[in-house]
Every structure is written in C-alpha cells, then in structure tokens.
Design an enzyme around this catalytic site. Structure first.
Site, PDB file in Angstrom:
ATOM      1  N   GLY A 321       0.811  -1.211   0.000  1.00 19.87           N
ATOM      2  CA  GLY A 321       0.000   0.000   0.000  1.00 19.87           C
ATOM      3  C   GLY A 321       0.847   1.264   0.000  1.00 19.87           C
ATOM      4  CB  SER A 322       0.065   4.640   1.263  1.00 22.31           C
ATOM      5  OG  SER A 322      -1.116   4.750   0.495  1.00 22.31           O
ATOM      6  CB  THR A 323       4.192   1.420   3.692  1.00 24.94           C
ATOM      7  OG1 THR A 323       4.095   0.203   2.942  1.00 24.94           O
ATOM      8  CG2 THR A 323       3.130   1.436   4.779  1.00 24.94           C
ATOM      9  CB  ILE A 324       6.075   1.242  -1.483  1.00 26.02           C
ATOM     10  CG1 ILE A 324       4.844   1.353  -2.398  1.00 26.02           C
ATOM     11  CG2 ILE A 324       6.168  -0.092  -0.807  1.00 26.02           C
ATOM     12  CD1 ILE A 324       5.042   0.675  -3.729  1.00 26.02           C
ATOM     13  CE  LYS A 325       0.146   6.442  -1.943  1.00 23.81           C
ATOM     14  NZ  LYS A 325      -1.060   7.097  -1.399  1.00 23.81           N
TER      15      LYS A 325
END
Length: 614
Positions: A321-325
């Site tokens: 999810g957004s943790t790799i943004k």
C-alpha cells in the site's frame, strides 16, 4: 530241531561293531577337541570380546542443548532436569508383554506404545529406547520401589523448556522428536542418542551450534541385564548458548498490542540491522511440541483459520500500500521524472487518456494541489498515479528493486519468502499475459501484483533512514561456547544504494516527517506528547479491488475482506536508531489502527534508552 550256532561269524560281527563304535567315538572326540581348539585358541580373542559385550556396552551420551537468551540475558529457551522410562530390546525377552504390563501399571499409554514402535528402528538392540518422557516424581518413586522388569530403566535427562510460553515463538521456534527426514539432515555419528532437534526458528537455524557434541559411556550389566556400573569415557560437550538481538520487553509489548488480532510488528536497528522485535500473531505454545503435541492441540492449530504457526513477519506477503510511496517518490526524483517542486492537482481521481476507468484517490473529494512532500504526508494517490505513469513499470521496478523488494532480506530465520516486485517480464513468465498501463498506476501505490513482508518493509524503511545504506537483518547477536567468553556473531552485509542527489533523500524524509507533524499529515495524531522525533508513513492496503463507482464500506464486508492497516517509520529523524513496520490484517485505516501501535512500541524503546543514559 535246535538251530546250529555259528560262533566264528558271531564273533566277527561283534568285533566289527566294536571297531565301528570305537571309530565313531574317536570321530566325535576329534570333532569335540577341534571345536574346543577353535573356541579356546584360534578364536579366543573374538569370543572373549563377544562375552564381554554381553556384559559391557559403549553408548553415546546426548549433550545438553545450548540455551537461548534475548539481548539482555533473559532466558528464551532453556533445559530442565526430568526423568524418562527406557526399554533395552536385547534385555527384554517379550517386548509386547512387557509393554502391556507397563500399560496396566499406568506408566505408559497406547500413544507411548505407538510412538515406541514407530521410532524403534532408529536404535540398535542394545540402546536404551525412550518409552515415556517427563515422568513425575511419584511415578519414578513407585517404579524404583517395585521394578520387576528386566531391561526397563529410569534415566535422568534434560528436556527443552520455553519459560515465556507463546512469547517469541516465531523467532525462537521449538524442538521436537527426530524423524526420518531429520536423520538424513544431520550426521549420524554426532546424533546417536539424540532424540530432539530444532524444527523451526532459531532452534532450527542454529541446530548444529545448539546441539553440542555427544559423549561416550561404558555400562556394565549383570546376568539379569541390570546396569551395575557406568563409566564415562568421553564427556558430552554442552551446546553453544545463543544471545539474540530480540528485546523481550519490547517483544512482549508488541505481542500484547496485537493480541486477538492477525498481524505483525517488526523493529530493526538502523545502525547494524539487528532485529529488536519480530512479532507474528496469533501465537501458539512451543512447549506443546517438545514431547509430542496432543491430538487435541494439534487439531486446534491445524483447523484454525488464523494459521498460528504461520510467521507473518517473514512469510506473510501483503500489498504494501502507501508505505512504499516514499520509495516511489525517491525513484522519481533520482531518475529525473520529477523535482522537489513538482506539483500535481488531485481532484479525487486520475484518468488515463482515452480510458474510461477512473483510478480513485482514497480521499474522494481530492487533495487539491500537492508537491512531493505533501503527497507523502497526505498520502495522495493521484500524485503517485501520475508519477508511476511518467516512470513506466520498468523504471518503477528498477527504483523499488534498490530497496530489495521482490527479494529475501537474508534474515537468519528459516522460511523467509521473497514477495513480488512486478514487471513486464514477471507478468509474462507468471501470468503469460501482457502488461497494461493501468497496472503501472496501482503498482505506484503498492497495490496490484506487488507484495512484501513486514520485515522487508522495516528493512527498506531503515535504508531510507540511513540515506541509502541497506543492511541485511540479523537475529543472532552473540554466542558463548562453554568455558569461553561470549563473542559477537558476524554482522549482516551492508549495501550502498547509488545516490545521485542527497537532497532527494532529504526531501522524501521531510515528507515522512510531515506525515507526523503537518496539520494535514495522515499520522498527525502520533505527535502528541512525543519525546522523540518520528518520521513515518501510513498505509491502507486493499484485499480486493473495487469498481470505479463502488464505495468501500467496511461494515458491509466480511471481516477478512476488509483493508489491511499498515504503518512504517523511523526515529529519531536527525539520528535514526530504529525503524518499524506494523501490519494489522483487515483492520482498516493505517493511521487509526496501525500507527498508534507503532508509537507504543517505540515509546518502550526510547524510555529504556533514556534510563540507560542516566
């Protein structure tokens, strides 16, 4: 008329019989003398040794297994003195009858008999084969007073105990009875007399160190088969004591926060890769397995939908999810696709040219105009849809590959899985389908085919904190050979991620800082009463895809179809010490359900650090 006797003929017959008898006696005497000569002179040494063998036997002494401690010397796995009932086949005339008699005396049961018969082939006939482990004092006393069984003995031994029960089970692992597969893995000579080996976790990873070295003893039996004397020829060498990097206090805190949930919390030291916390829930009790798990407990584990034996920290693969943004933003900056001042307008959705489908933002009303830092802090999907489209899947793949996504971290715990970092070639090989442009967009926000483990996320976050130093995680901190001082284990390898402009890294880290400290940051609730600086990233990962016009309403979905909650972060910002990754399965919002757990674990670390500094 009387019969005329033939005296000469009778005398001749009698003489022949006498001669034949004498010859027969001489032949038998010759055979007897020959046999005695063979036994007493020619094969004297052989039969003397065989005779002594019935009286004297050399047996192996199983070594005491090494202990396992946490980084502060708190015991995680140890040994406890106990007693076992053994049977020696060569001294037991009627084994089935003897087993039945022992059962009638309630010293053993049907399961013990079945286990004995199953493992009997592993031993030679003169070995003392374990029949029953962990006899209580009453059973031992009763047996010693009334023992009438030849070849049945009571022997002391050390059995494995896990004093913290379920705590740290996925890290430490457990030992259990050796099976045929184990016999092939380990040297037969070293493992004669050994009944238990490590099956999972550290117990398996460092089995050869923990096991120690077998010794030898000579036993003397009397004519009834009872042991009358024992002489140690070679002392067994205790196994190596292991000190793990795990902090038991932090570990237990993390476990308590995840109690009743499915999930994982991993904390790594950003300076050396040591794993301070590795929690996977639900948990199970490793003590169940040491002497053979009961049918009831085994069925409980096997039938659980939550899969307690599954180590989610290294085997659980989730959409990040957004943790790799932050990593995606960094790749875009380093590759020159955007600059620190690049802006995007977020109306709440993104559309590709000539494509009807909408790619929705998590915030349907939109974020308005955002730059790189804003997009990280507010977790704007549209910014990253646009960036991923500019990069294309191959460049996106290459940028994330620098953080080791799609590969194992190399942690020293067996069973780690690598996760998936998709690309055109990956999809062709695994799906036999072409890559679509829309799939690049959802990869840019950590959805679609991409998966990673909590440990991978923690390690990648640590690399961000270190501005490009990617460290292999390690659980073994130090080891201590008996009689020697403890020594540090070999550190995990370090790898420098190529840096084109250090300012790009600082931009991304500042975006993670604003996640916590900006009024619009998704993790802003964490900054209340913080006694250390924290940079983080919240995430919410979909379990299944929604149509463009379909609205996500958790209450309308089965619990296991709801979004996963994630959080990654590191602290302190100015001098990073630790990085953390949290995932709570099907919990929903990362900012509401995962981030608060991370703060509570980090609080324990910095509270301990403050005490140490005093």
């Amino acid at each position: 008329m009387d019969k005329i006797s033939n005296t000469p003929l009778e005398n001749k017959i009698f003489s022949n019989r006498i001669i034949l008898s004498i010859v027969f006696i001489l032949v038998l005497t010759g055979v007897l003398i020959s046999r005695l000569f063979n036994l007493q002179i020619i094969n004297y040494s052989y039969y003397t040794e065989e005779s002594l063998g019935n009286q004297m036997r050399t047996l192996s002494i199983a070594p005491t297994r090494g202990n396992i401690f946490d980084r502060n010397g708190k015991i995680l796995a140890g040994n406890q003195l106990a007693y076992q009932l053994t049977l020696t086949p060569e001294k037991t005339k009627d084994i089935p009858k003897t087993l039945l008699a022992l059962k009638q005396q309630k010293l053993i049961n049907d399961n013990d008999i079945a286990t004995f018969n199953k493992h009997r082939g592993r031993y030679k006939k003169f070995h003392n084969i374990p029949l029953k482990y962990k006899l209580n004092e009453e059973q031992v006393a009763e047996f010693l007073v009334s023992n009438s069984f030849i070849g049945i003995d009571i022997e002391p031994y050390f059995h494995r105990v896990y004093p913290n029960n379920e705590s740290s089970v996925h890290v430490v692992g457990y030992v259990s009875r050796m099976n045929k597969k184990d016999k092939k893995l380990y040297n037969k000579k070293d493992y004669i007399g050994t009944s238990f080996v490590g099956k999972t976790g550290i117990e398996k990873q460092y089995e050869l160190l923990l096991h120690g070295k077998s010794g030898k003893k000579q036993i003397e039996r009397n004519v009834t088969g009872r042991i009358i004397n024992t002489k140690v020829i070679k002392e067994a060498q205790k196994g190596v004591d292991l000190y793990l990097s795990i902090d038991l206090e932090m570990q237990k805190k993390a476990e308590s926060l995840l109690k009743g949930k499915r999930g994982s919390i991993v904390v790594v030291d950003t300076t050396n890769g040591e794993v301070l916390v590795m929690v996977s829930t639900p948990v199970y009790n490793p003590n169940w397995f040491v002497h053979g798990i009961s049918h009831k407990d085994y069925q409980k584990l096997q039938n659980s939908k939550d899969i307690p034996q599954f180590n989610r920290a290294i085997q659980g693969l989730y959409p990040p999810g957004s943790t790799i943004k932050p990593m995606v933003a960094l790749a875009g900056l380093e590759q020159g696709k955007i600059t620190a001042h690049s802006e995007s307008y977020c109306p709440g959705f993104f559309k590709l040219p000539n494509v009807k489908r909408k790619f929705n933002d998590w915030k349907r009303s939109g974020h308005g105009v955002v730059d790189v830092k804003d997009s990280i802090a507010q977790s704007c999907d549209v910014f990253f849809y646009e960036l991923a489209d500019k990069m294309g899947i191959n460049d996106l793949h290459d940028g994330l590959a620098l953080f080791n996504f799609g590969k194992k971290t190399g942690v020293d715990i067996p069973g780690e899985r690598s996760g998936i970092l998709p690309s055109k070639s990956w999809k062709k090989v695994n799906k036999d389908e072409p890559w679509y442009r829309g799939e690049t967009l959802i990869t840019g926000i950590g959805q679609g085919f991409m998966t990673s483990s909590p440990l991978q996320l923690a390690v990648a976050t640590a690399a961000l904190a270190n501005k490009g130093v990617l460290i292999q995680p390690k659980v073994l901190k130090s080891l201590q050979i008996p009689g020697e001082a403890a020594k540090e284990s070999k550190r995990g390898s370090k790898q420098q991620i190529p840096i084109k402009d250090i300012h790009n890294w600082e931009t991304v880290i500042d975006g993670m800082r604003q996640t916590i400290y900006s009024p619009r940051g998704t993790g802003r609730r964490l900054n209340k009463a913080l006694k250390y600086t924290l940079a983080g990233k919240t995430g919410t990962a979909q379990v299944f895809g929604l149509d463009a016009e379909e609205q996500y309403i958790a209450a309308n979905l089965d619990e296991r179809l709801r979004d996963h909650a994630l959080f990654t972060g590191f602290a302190p910002i100015e001098n990073p010490k630790i990085a953390i990754a949290v995932i709570v399965e099907n919990a929903g919002s990362g900012s509401a359900k995962a981030a608060p757990l991370a703060k509570k674990v980090l609080d324990v670390y910095f509270k301990k650090l403050a005490k140490t500094a005093l």
